[in-house]
Design an enzyme around this catalytic site. Structure first.
Site, PDB file in Angstrom:
ATOM      1  N   HIS A 275       0.832  -1.209   0.000  1.00 50.89           N
ATOM      2  CA  HIS A 275       0.000   0.000   0.000  1.00 50.89           C
ATOM      3  C   HIS A 275       0.865   1.257   0.000  1.00 50.89           C
ATOM      4  CE1 HIS A 275      -3.621   2.344   0.575  1.00 50.89           C
ATOM      5  NE2 HIS A 275      -3.088   2.933   1.632  1.00 50.89           N
TER       6      HIS A 275
ATOM      7  N   LYS B 265     -11.704  14.708  -4.324  1.00 53.48           N
ATOM      8  CA  LYS B 265     -12.882  14.817  -3.446  1.00 53.48           C
ATOM      9  C   LYS B 265     -12.515  15.668  -2.239  1.00 53.48           C
ATOM     10  CE  LYS B 265     -11.754  10.219  -1.684  1.00 53.48           C
ATOM     11  NZ  LYS B 265     -12.135   8.825  -1.611  1.00 53.48           N
TER      12      LYS B 265
END
Length: 319
Positions: free
Chosen positions: A134, A199
């Site tokens: 990740h 966003k």
């Protein structure tokens, strides 16, 4: 002369035995005979039914759901091999759990990824082979060599064959700002343009406003991420691409299909036409969703294991 082990042995835990068997089939060897079970109180018990003395041992176990059981299986298997005088032990972790806890996001947070790295090293692993961490800096949490394979060559090959010359008119979309570098590399390999879903929450308790940076109007788009957990971010990004950006169709791909909680329902109800995942986490996780297509990582891991055993570079696998 290979100094670290006279032969190659591959064993699997209970997390993803189907992938381990497929990897062995690609290498052309038999999966090692072993048993990983639990006692009545939940303790993990490992039994190896063949000798590993002097062998180059590869232990395959994704630390996926149930995460803690899978992690303990891996640690105890490593310990069993070291105590049985294995020549070298490589922990093969197609999906590395706890990787999202890689920094302190707020006061008094643990850095669990570092703790897990310490545990794997303390158990006796000599090296780690994993895929699409990740956060790439997790490699630095280990004091042993870490090979972090990339899933994007598999997706590049898949989409190049699927869309052919149409690929030039398609757009790769990063679902958030944090995934831009990963998506840019993917887009460059496919010779596609790049767009980003931004966003932001204007005020507290107000819903997020989605903006699309880049031209996706009337285009076929591929959302590219490293993992899909509850699928909220992915499905919202896909919705924004269509409703705000005016995209024609949305495909999506991610290396790890964690698929927790409402993920399957969200994917089924989303505008995503197809979600391509790698089988680093067992395929059963995606059961019940016809939109999900699995691509195998077994050939890549098989070649990496052979190259590690033969002490030759694995750089070829990143192209």
């Amino acid at each position: 002369m290979i100094s670290h082990g006279k032969d190659i042995k591959v064993f699997s835990g209970n997390a993803n035995p189907a992938l381990a068997m497929e990897i062995c089939k690609n290498i052309g060897i038999k999966l090692g005979e072993s048993e990983v079970k639990t006692f009545a109180d939940g303790e993990v018990a490992v039994s190896l039914y063949e000798t590993v003395r002097g062998s180059d041992v590869f232990l395959i176990n994704s630390t996926c759901k149930p995460v803690n059981d899978s992690l303990m299986e891996l640690l105890i298997m490593i310990d069993a091999c070291k105590r049985a005088s294995a020549g070298r032990v490589t922990a093969v972790i197609p999906y590395f759990g706890y990787a999202r806890q890689d920094r302190k996001a707020k006061s008094r947070d643990p850095i669990s990824a570092k703790l897990v790295a310490n545990m794997i090293t303390a158990a006796g692993a000599d090296r780690v082979l994993t895929m699409d961490l990740h956060a790439a800096q997790i490699q630095g949490f280990f004091d042993i060599p870490v090979d972090n394979l990339l899933g994007n060559p598999i997706f590049v090959d898949y989409y190049a064959k699927k869309f052919g010359e149409r690929a030039d008119d398609m757009v790769v979309v990063s679902p958030d700002v944090g995934s831009v570098a990963r998506a840019r590399t993917f887009a460059q390999k496919l010779h596609m343009n790049l767009a980003i879903v931004d966003k932001r929450r204007q005020k507290a308790n107000q819903c997020e406003v989605m903006n699309v940076i880049g031209d996706v109007e009337g285009k076929d788009c591929i959302l590219f991420d490293d993992m899909v957990d509850t699928a909220g971010s992915l499905c919202n990004a896909a919705k924004a691409i269509v409703e705000v950006g005016g995209a024609k169709t949305v495909y999506a791909c991610a290396s790890h299909g964690v698929l927790s909680g409402p993920a399957i329902e969200r994917i089924n109800n989303s505008v995503i036409k197809e979600l391509a995942l790698l089988n680093s986490i067992p395929v059963e996780q995606g059961a019940g969703c016809e939109k999900i297509k699995y691509l195998s990582v077994a050939p890549m891991f098989a070649e990496a294991i052979e190259r590690i055993y033969q002490e030759i570079s694995i750089a070829k696998l990143f192209n």
